[in-house]
Design a protein around this motif. Structure first.
Motif, PDB file in Angstrom:
ATOM      1  N   MET A 135       0.835  -1.201   0.000  1.00  0.00           N
ATOM      2  CA  MET A 135       0.000   0.000   0.000  1.00  0.00           C
ATOM      3  C   MET A 135       0.870   1.250   0.000  1.00  0.00           C
ATOM      4  SD  MET A 135      -3.250   0.939   0.164  1.00  0.00           S
ATOM      5  CE  MET A 135      -4.408   0.297   1.318  1.00  0.00           C
ATOM      6  N   ALA A 136       1.920   1.264   0.808  1.00  0.00           N
ATOM      7  CA  ALA A 136       2.818   2.424   0.847  1.00  0.00           C
ATOM      8  C   ALA A 136       3.579   2.574  -0.469  1.00  0.00           C
ATOM      9  CB  ALA A 136       3.795   2.284   2.010  1.00  0.00           C
ATOM     10  N   PHE A 137       3.981   1.464  -1.061  1.00  0.00           N
ATOM     11  CA  PHE A 137       4.713   1.506  -2.333  1.00  0.00           C
ATOM     12  C   PHE A 137       3.838   2.084  -3.446  1.00  0.00           C
ATOM     13  CE2 PHE A 137       6.097  -0.623  -6.286  1.00  0.00           C
ATOM     14  CZ  PHE A 137       7.394  -0.149  -6.338  1.00  0.00           C
ATOM     15  N   ILE A 138       2.621   1.633  -3.540  1.00  0.00           N
ATOM     16  CA  ILE A 138       1.710   2.120  -4.584  1.00  0.00           C
ATOM     17  C   ILE A 138       1.380   3.591  -4.360  1.00  0.00           C
ATOM     18  CG2 ILE A 138      -0.648   1.898  -5.469  1.00  0.00           C
ATOM     19  CD1 ILE A 138      -0.296  -1.166  -5.009  1.00  0.00           C
ATOM     20  N   THR A 139       1.159   3.975  -3.105  1.00  0.00           N
ATOM     21  CA  THR A 139       0.891   5.383  -2.816  1.00  0.00           C
ATOM     22  C   THR A 139       2.118   6.233  -3.126  1.00  0.00           C
ATOM     23  OG1 THR A 139      -0.622   4.727  -1.059  1.00  0.00           O
ATOM     24  CG2 THR A 139       0.152   6.996  -1.040  1.00  0.00           C
ATOM     25  N   GLY A 140       3.295   5.708  -2.857  1.00  0.00           N
ATOM     26  CA  GLY A 140       4.521   6.454  -3.156  1.00  0.00           C
ATOM     27  C   GLY A 140       4.724   6.667  -4.640  1.00  0.00           C
ATOM     28  N   ILE A 141       4.355   5.680  -5.444  1.00  0.00           N
ATOM     29  CA  ILE A 141       4.530   5.812  -6.887  1.00  0.00           C
ATOM     30  C   ILE A 141       3.489   6.756  -7.488  1.00  0.00           C
ATOM     31  CG2 ILE A 141       4.263   4.559  -9.061  1.00  0.00           C
ATOM     32  CD1 ILE A 141       5.940   2.436  -7.988  1.00  0.00           C
ATOM     33  N   PHE A 142       2.249   6.597  -7.095  1.00  0.00           N
ATOM     34  CA  PHE A 142       1.192   7.399  -7.703  1.00  0.00           C
ATOM     35  C   PHE A 142       0.942   8.711  -6.974  1.00  0.00           C
ATOM     36  CE2 PHE A 142       0.094   3.115  -9.231  1.00  0.00           C
ATOM     37  CZ  PHE A 142       0.184   3.374 -10.574  1.00  0.00           C
ATOM     38  N   GLY A 143       1.559   8.880  -5.831  1.00  0.00           N
ATOM     39  CA  GLY A 143       1.431  10.142  -5.114  1.00  0.00           C
ATOM     40  C   GLY A 143       0.215  10.168  -4.215  1.00  0.00           C
ATOM     41  N   GLY A 144       0.134  11.202  -3.462  1.00  0.00           N
ATOM     42  CA  GLY A 144      -0.969  11.368  -2.539  1.00  0.00           C
ATOM     43  C   GLY A 144      -1.158  12.834  -2.235  1.00  0.00           C
ATOM     44  N   LYS A 145      -1.835  13.096  -1.154  1.00  0.00           N
ATOM     45  CA  LYS A 145      -2.083  14.464  -0.733  1.00  0.00           C
ATOM     46  C   LYS A 145      -1.574  14.633   0.687  1.00  0.00           C
ATOM     47  CE  LYS A 145      -6.221  14.747  -3.528  1.00  0.00           C
ATOM     48  NZ  LYS A 145      -7.648  14.872  -3.542  1.00  0.00           N
ATOM     49  N   PRO A 146      -1.243  15.858   1.081  1.00  0.00           N
ATOM     50  CA  PRO A 146      -0.810  16.071   2.469  1.00  0.00           C
ATOM     51  C   PRO A 146      -1.920  15.643   3.433  1.00  0.00           C
ATOM     52  CG  PRO A 146      -0.321  17.997   1.138  1.00  0.00           C
ATOM     53  CD  PRO A 146      -1.143  17.073   0.287  1.00  0.00           C
ATOM     54  N   GLY A 147      -1.542  14.908   4.440  1.00  0.00           N
ATOM     55  CA  GLY A 147      -2.510  14.448   5.426  1.00  0.00           C
ATOM     56  C   GLY A 147      -3.258  13.193   5.020  1.00  0.00           C
ATOM     57  N   MET A 148      -2.934  12.647   3.864  1.00  0.00           N
ATOM     58  CA  MET A 148      -3.612  11.438   3.406  1.00  0.00           C
ATOM     59  C   MET A 148      -3.070  10.232   4.166  1.00  0.00           C
ATOM     60  SD  MET A 148      -3.819  10.120  -0.470  1.00  0.00           S
ATOM     61  CE  MET A 148      -3.269   8.465  -0.716  1.00  0.00           C
ATOM     62  N   ILE A 149      -3.957   9.376   4.595  1.00  0.00           N
ATOM     63  CA  ILE A 149      -3.534   8.169   5.301  1.00  0.00           C
ATOM     64  C   ILE A 149      -3.287   7.102   4.259  1.00  0.00           C
ATOM     65  CG2 ILE A 149      -4.202   6.396   6.949  1.00  0.00           C
ATOM     66  CD1 ILE A 149      -5.985   8.526   8.267  1.00  0.00           C
ATOM     67  N   SER A 150      -2.053   6.677   4.126  1.00  0.00           N
ATOM     68  CA  SER A 150      -1.738   5.661   3.127  1.00  0.00           C
ATOM     69  C   SER A 150      -1.285   4.362   3.773  1.00  0.00           C
ATOM     70  CB  SER A 150      -0.672   6.172   2.158  1.00  0.00           C
ATOM     71  OG  SER A 150       0.455   6.592   2.871  1.00  0.00           O
TER      72      SER A 150
END
Length: 142
Positions: free
Chosen positions: A93-108
């Motif tokens: 989950m962290a790897f996919i969020t790291g690749i596709f990005g997220g938003k500040p404060g997003m719980i990944s």
């Protein structure tokens, strides 16, 4: 037969949608190398000019990774899955969020979200109860 006259139109409509999707996909694949190159060059230039920001981001990444281990193991027990499965799910989950990005404060982190869903899915009376226990975990990971 006038009743079946819509079938050729439906075929043309479906083919039009498919060809449009393929052209969009082709344009994305063709432009990816130039976008990736510009992105990597910009990232390198930014961190080269701001090494303190790079250090802080690496330090925060390690901190989150270390804090994620006990949380993942704890939520694995809540979900009724093996602790190693919880760690693997969190990492992906962290790897996919790291690749596709997220938003500040997003719980990944995956632990809380997967514990709630995983418990119901992998329970003996859950949605995947027709599989053996090992197969249930494989389905959840897919």
């Amino acid at each position: 037969d006038p009743f079946l006259a819509f079938i050729p139109q439906l075929g043309r409509w479906g083919f039009g949608i498919l060809s449009n999707e393929l052209s969009i996909y082709g344009k994305g694949v063709a432009s990816a190398p130039s976008f990736t190159s510009k992105f990597l060059q910009g990232t390198y230039s930014f961190y080269r000019a701001n090494p303190n920001i790079l250090f802080r981001e690496i330090l925060s990444g390690f901190t989150v990774a270390i804090m994620q281990v006990p949380e993942s193991i704890a939520f694995s027990f809540v979900a009724g899955v093996p602790p190693l499965s919880g760690l693997q799910a969190t990492w992906w989950m962290a790897f996919i969020t790291g690749i596709f990005g997220g938003k500040p404060g997003m719980i990944s982190g995956a632990a809380g979200a997967l514990a709630v869903g995983g418990t119901r899915l992998t329970a003996s009376g859950g949605g995947l109860s027709y599989f053996r226990v090992g197969e249930r975990f494989e389905v959840v990971y897919i």
